[in-house]
Scaffold this active site. Structure first.
Site, PDB file in Angstrom:
ATOM      1  N   GLY A   1     -16.547  53.041  21.687  1.00 49.45           N
ATOM      2  CA  GLY A   1     -15.607  52.771  20.508  1.00 49.45           C
ATOM      3  C   GLY A   1     -14.641  51.690  20.943  1.00 49.45           C
TER       4      GLY A   1
ATOM      5  CB  THR B   1     -13.716  44.720  27.845  1.00 54.56           C
ATOM      6  OG1 THR B   1     -12.409  44.729  27.554  1.00 54.56           O
ATOM      7  CG2 THR B   1     -14.077  46.145  27.572  1.00 54.56           C
TER       8      THR B   1
ATOM      9  CB  ALA C   1     -11.795  45.290  23.700  1.00 48.06           C
ATOM     10  CB  ILE C   2     -14.445  46.897  18.497  1.00 45.13           C
ATOM     11  CG1 ILE C   2     -12.921  47.368  18.389  1.00 45.13           C
ATOM     12  CG2 ILE C   2     -15.501  48.050  18.051  1.00 45.13           C
ATOM     13  CD1 ILE C   2     -12.835  47.393  16.901  1.00 45.13           C
ATOM     14  N   GLY C   3     -16.508  47.940  21.409  1.00 45.67           N
ATOM     15  CA  GLY C   3     -17.928  47.884  21.604  1.00 45.67           C
ATOM     16  C   GLY C   3     -18.538  49.226  21.530  1.00 45.67           C
TER      17      GLY C   3
ATOM     18  CG  HIS D   1     -11.983  50.529  29.324  1.00 41.65           C
ATOM     19  ND1 HIS D   1     -11.425  50.063  28.281  1.00 41.65           N
ATOM     20  CD2 HIS D   1     -13.228  50.504  29.203  1.00 41.65           C
ATOM     21  CE1 HIS D   1     -12.702  49.922  27.387  1.00 41.65           C
ATOM     22  NE2 HIS D   1     -13.696  50.133  28.073  1.00 41.65           N
TER      23      HIS D   1
ATOM     24  CB  CYS E   1     -14.931  40.241  24.425  1.00 41.72           C
ATOM     25  SG  CYS E   1     -13.966  41.665  24.528  1.00 41.72           S
TER      26      CYS E   1
ATOM     27  N   GLY F   1     -22.267  47.574  22.761  1.00 38.79           N
ATOM     28  CA  GLY F   1     -22.372  46.318  22.462  1.00 38.79           C
ATOM     29  C   GLY F   1     -21.138  45.439  23.184  1.00 38.79           C
ATOM     30  N   GLY F   2     -21.233  44.199  23.137  1.00 39.32           N
ATOM     31  CA  GLY F   2     -20.344  43.224  23.658  1.00 39.32           C
ATOM     32  C   GLY F   2     -20.518  42.939  25.061  1.00 39.32           C
TER      33      GLY F   2
END
Length: 230
Positions: free
Chosen positions: A160, A86, A147-149, A88, A178, A82-83
């Site tokens: 995660g 972003t 950030a969470i997805g 990393h 995001c 999801g999302g």
């Protein structure tokens, strides 16, 4: 350990290519679906080389934008989490819980909220006041620190969270993180005014995870070393 308390293994992958992390996640997911396998709930911890990833919440990211980001020296992946977009990269702790929610609570909304609460609790242990907002993730004021997805299929979770420890924040300047306009990003190091490494942050996150999910963490940092965290 209290009776019936769930055990969660932690596997520290170290620095790993994003493509490899997707393959490793799939291996653990398949084991959960294999009725002959006694697969434990597992959290994968890792760090990536620079990579931009997008989720499934909006139309595909334009090809020209993908190329622009690749030209910066980063990889680019379209994922089933999801999302929106972003980043990393080095200095960011990435956490991929591969959990069977049937062992906890069969609710994706609950799960995402528990991840947010875990990071908020962890930030609190560092003396940082973090919170949620209408936008998924964990925030310090108007700046996102984590950030969470996630993806969840048949109640098995993957993907995660990405927590900025001592990340080079300039990578975020090239995107709208995001997809949220008018808000920024931050890191543990930025908030505390000192260098906070992944190595320092990881045990604090795992302690918060253990408390929030009411589970026993078994750290599999290497073949010879295991320790439990209650």
């Amino acid at each position: 350990m209290s009776p019936g308390r769930i055990s969660v293994n932690v596997v520290n992958l170290g620095r790993v290519a994003y493509r490899s992390s997707l393959q490793i996640q799939q291996q653990y997911i398949r084991q959960h679906f294999d009725s002959s396998s006694q697969t434990p709930n597992t959290v994968l911890l890792c760090e990536h080389d620079p990579v931009y990833t997008t989720g499934i919440r909006r139309a595909p990211y334009p090809a020209e934008e993908e190329q622009r980001l690749k030209d910066l020296g980063a990889e680019f992946f379209r994922t089933n989490r999801g999302g929106l977009i972003t980043f990393h990269g080095p200095g960011q702790m990435v956490c991929y819980p591969i959990l069977n929610l049937g062992c906890f609570k069969k609710s994706v909304r609950w799960y995402v909220c528990e991840l947010e609460k875990t990071v908020i609790k962890m930030c609190g242990k560092f003396g940082i006041k973090a919170s949620t907002s209408p936008d998924t993730g964990v925030w310090v004021g108007n700046n996102k620190i984590c950030a969470i997805g996630i993806h969840c299929g048949r109640y098995i979770t993957s993907h995660g969270l990405g927590l900025n420890c001592n990340t080079d924040m300039s990578w975020f300047d090239h995107i709208v993180p995001c997809g949220i306009v008018g808000k920024g990003v931050t890191s543990l190091s930025q908030e505390l005014g000192r260098d906070v490494t992944i190595e320092e942050a990881a045990p604090v996150l795992l302690q918060a995870f253990s408390e929030q999910f009411n589970c026993m963490i078994i750290e599999c940092l290497c073949v010879q070393k295991k320790q439990t965290l209650n």
